[in-house]
Design an enzyme around this catalytic site. Structure first.
Site: not given
Ligand code: 3HC
Length: 285
Positions: A121, A142, A154, A192
């Site tokens: 990251s 990434h 990325e 990030n």
């Molecule tokens: N793993 C796999 N699939 C998942 C999941 C997980 N942990 N959590 C949710 N999903 C899927 C669900 O199955 C659902 O799939 P579908 O659309 O096919 O039905 C979809 O995601 C939507 O899930 P939900 O309706 O249960 O829940 P939400 O609408 O609340 O979505 C979320 C969950 C997708 C995690 C959403 O809250 C989100 O987009 N959050 C922001 C996540 C984010 O910002 N990630 C970036 C983090 S930074 C990063 O990764 C960088 C690294 O370097 C640290």
């Protein structure tokens, strides 16, 4: 001639490793996933299986399609089983020494024209590349958490990487149905570098007594349309990973916005790492 990627190796047994493996297998690549321990290797396969089952239940893929995707993923504890891979993506702990060691080891095993990518990251990709037998064959790919859901990848071009390698990495990410941005090798890349000052300042705001964690989460969801509030997102990313990212950003830029909030350091010291330990800013037990 464009290089052809058919076999993808994934190193590392965390949530990112199994997510990346699933993305690649769904895109039609043969995947070999390596974890150091048999139990975690098996657990990763179970995670992918569960995720595919959800997609079958939702009618996104057929049962046969799910079986086919799963059949393309082999799990192993033996790093030599990745020697035939055209692309190996390392997704192990966010620790430069560990990543360098692993990239050096895998680069001795794969073919001269194989590509090695890091899912780091924030760490300097060039330092990871320099540990490889052929640094010009190393770049960053990434993915975001959860890898199967988030649309972005990325692709990071360190000054050592050849254009051909970067093009192949972009094509690979596109074939996993991702939107791709090519970014410079600077800590935090685009996402990030912008996301973590916000997450870090959310903790500092809480420390100053501006609101409870729940209130800050409600405020940022309702006020900015974010799918998750900062505390829920920190728990999803993992507090140890978040701390490592902030430390790398702070080391690179010296900006106080990146200086890790004291509470974050203490949470990590206590072993409260977020969802993966069932306890972070919120309780998941
Ligand atoms: N793993 C796999 N699939 C998942 C999941 C997980 N942990 N959590 C949710 N999903 C899927 C669900 O199955 C659902 O799939 P579908 O659309 O096919 O039905 C979809 O995601 C939507 O899930 P939900 O309706 O249960 O829940 P939400 O609408 O609340 O979505 C979320 C969950 C997708 C995690 C959403 O809250 C989100 O987009 N959050 C922001 C996540 C984010 O910002 N990630 C970036 C983090 S930074 C990063 O990764 C960088 C690294 O370097 C640290």
């Amino acid at each position: 001639m464009a290089m052809e990627i058919r076999h993808v190796g994934v190193l590392g047994s965390g949530i990112m490793g199994s997510g990346i493996a699933e993305c690649a297998a769904e895109a039609g690549f043969e995947v070999t996933l390596r974890s150091r321990k048999q139990e975690t290797a098996d657990q990763m396969r179970v995670n992918v299986e569960k995720s595919l089952l959800r997609k079958i239940e939702k009618g996104r893929i057929s049962e046969g399609g799910g079986r086919e995707i799963l059949s393309r993923i082999k799990v192993t504890t033996d790093i030599r089983a990745l020697s035939h891979c055209d692309l190996v993506i390392e997704s192990v702990v966010e620790d430069l020494a560990v990543k360098k060691h692993l990239v050096s080891e895998i680069s001795e095993l794969v073919a001269d024209d194989a590509i090695i990518a890091t899912n780091t990251s924030t760490l300097p990709v060039v330092e990871i590349a320099a540990a490889a037998r052929h640094p010009h064959r190393v770049c960053g790919i990434h993915f975001f958490n959860p890898a199967t859901v988030m649309k972005l990848v990325e692709v990071v071009q360190p000054i050592t990487a050849s254009d051909e390698v970067v093009r192949a990495a972009v094509d690979f990410a596109k074939s996993c149905s991702k939107d791709v941005v090519t970014v410079k090798d600077q800590a935090g890349f685009i996402v990030n570098a912008l996301l973590f000052p916000y997450l870090n300042n959310s903790i500092k705001l809480y420390e100053r007594g501006m609101g409870s964690m729940e209130e800050i989460d409600v405020a940022m969801k309702g006020g900015c349309g974010f799918p998750m509030g900062p505390f829920a997102l920190l728990d999803l990313v993992g507090l140890d990973t978040s701390l490592a990212i902030l430390e790398a950003l702070y080391q690179e830029f010296g900006d106080p916005n990146f200086s890790p909030a004291p509470l974050l350091k203490r949470m990590v010291a206590a072993g409260y790492l977020g969802r993966k330990t069932k306890r972070g800013f919120f309780d998941y037990r």
